[in-house]
Design a protein around this motif. Sequence first.
Motif, short mmCIF file in Angstrom:
data_model
loop_
_atom_site.label_atom_id
_atom_site.label_comp_id
_atom_site.label_asym_id
_atom_site.label_seq_id
_atom_site.Cartn_x
_atom_site.Cartn_y
_atom_site.Cartn_z
N GLN A 128 5.22 1.59 0.08
CA GLN A 128 5.82 2.06 -1.45
C GLN A 128 5.29 1.24 -2.51
OE1 GLN A 128 7.71 4.92 -2.42
NE2 GLN A 128 6.94 5.37 -0.34
N THR A 149 -1.14 4.15 -8.31
CA THR A 149 -0.79 5.41 -8.70
C THR A 149 -1.68 6.53 -9.02
OG1 THR A 149 -0.36 4.76 -10.77
CG2 THR A 149 1.63 4.71 -9.24
N LYS A 194 1.81 2.17 -2.87
CA LYS A 194 1.76 3.69 -3.79
C LYS A 194 2.04 3.27 -5.08
CE LYS A 194 3.87 7.93 -2.57
NZ LYS A 194 4.94 8.84 -1.89
#
Length: 92
Positions: free
Chosen positions: A78, A85, A81
């Motif tokens: 995460q 982006t 991520k």
Amino acid sequence: MDLGIAGVAAITAIAYVVGLLVKASPLRNKWIPIICAATGAVLGIAGLFVMPDFPAGDVISAAAVGIVSGLAATGLDQTVKQVCTDGTCRDV
């Protein structure tokens, strides 16, 4: 073989790969943290018996170390991520 804390990093790496495999499968992404945590728990318990310097002395602690390591793999995914982006990574 003196692994020490490297065993915990190995659990995180393996759980990360399992998470990537789940992501590539037809399973929904909501199951990734649960599967990574369960993988970590199993590997943590195995590490208790296989690694002499594993940072846990009993099955419950070994499972907890593994679960945290498995969830760290999800957090790592995460973080990447969120930082990347738009397809390019920003300086952190």
